[in-house]
Motif scaffolding. Structure first.
Motif, short mmCIF file in Angstrom:
data_model
loop_
_atom_site.label_atom_id
_atom_site.label_comp_id
_atom_site.label_asym_id
_atom_site.label_seq_id
_atom_site.Cartn_x
_atom_site.Cartn_y
_atom_site.Cartn_z
N GLU A 53 0.86 -1.17 0.00
CA GLU A 53 0.00 0.00 0.00
C GLU A 53 0.91 1.23 0.00
O GLU A 53 1.78 1.35 0.85
N HIS A 102 -2.04 0.74 -4.77
CA HIS A 102 -1.54 -0.60 -4.45
C HIS A 102 -0.49 -0.99 -5.49
O HIS A 102 -0.73 -0.89 -6.69
N ILE A 151 0.89 -5.27 2.59
CA ILE A 151 -0.42 -5.66 3.08
C ILE A 151 -0.77 -7.11 2.78
O ILE A 151 -1.68 -7.65 3.41
#
Length: 175
Positions: A53, A102, A151
């Motif tokens: 992220e 992302h 993440i």
């Protein structure tokens, strides 16, 4: 060693970390540099087969669109970078805020060099160039810069094609 005070009169001490009440915890964003009209975000090093992220400050984008209330984010031509929200429209406020991107590192040993297009819908646009270097597998763990966090891990994409395993042999070899 016993305390001289009776047990009822001892003060209970809270253990752990305490912070002042006026401390504000806000997530940091990646550092954005402007070079000849292009915004650049250097993410540094990343591991393969991960999802990161990336937080980008909307205040840095707001400088280029002072009279606009919202901008459109386009990642359609990007292979590794996608926008966090589905509608790709971001409201710009005077307080700032963060844009979440992302980064998917689907291969190892490559340099990611992608352009995220930010436009106001009236023909004005600016390019946000996102760059990162993806390590080879088993080359160490890089320290992530501010504004970036891992993440998830893409375990289904990892293969063992580079192992020394030669297989079980053919059925014809059995007596």
């Amino acid at each position: 060693m016993e305390s001289k005070e009776p047990k009822e009169e001892r003060k209970k001490v809270k253990r752990g970390i305490s912070f002042a009440e006026d401390v504000e915890f806000t997530p940091k964003s990646v550092k954005i540099e402007e070079k000849s009209g292009i915004l650049e975000a250097h993410l540094g090093f990343a591991l393969p087969f991960m999802e990161y992220e990336v937080r980008v400050s909307l205040a840095d984008i707001r400088k280029h669109f002072p009279d606009t209330q919202s901008v459109e984010i386009s990642t359609s031509r990007c292979v590794y970078v996608k926008c966090h929200n589905q509608n790709h429209s971001v409201e710009l406020s005077d307080e700032g805020g963060l844009l979440y991107l992302h980064l998917h590192t689907l291969v190892e040993g490559v340099d990611v060099d992608e352009n995220v297009i930010v436009s106001d819908g009236n023909g004005k646009s600016v390019s946000l160039k996102v760059t990162a270097t993806i390590f080879h597998k088993n080359r160490g763990t890089p320290m992530l810069k501010d504004g970036i966090r891992c993440i998830s891990k893409h375990t289904e994409l990892e293969t063992d094609a580079e192992t020394d395993f030669e297989g079980f042999g053919s059925v014809e070899d059995d007596p």
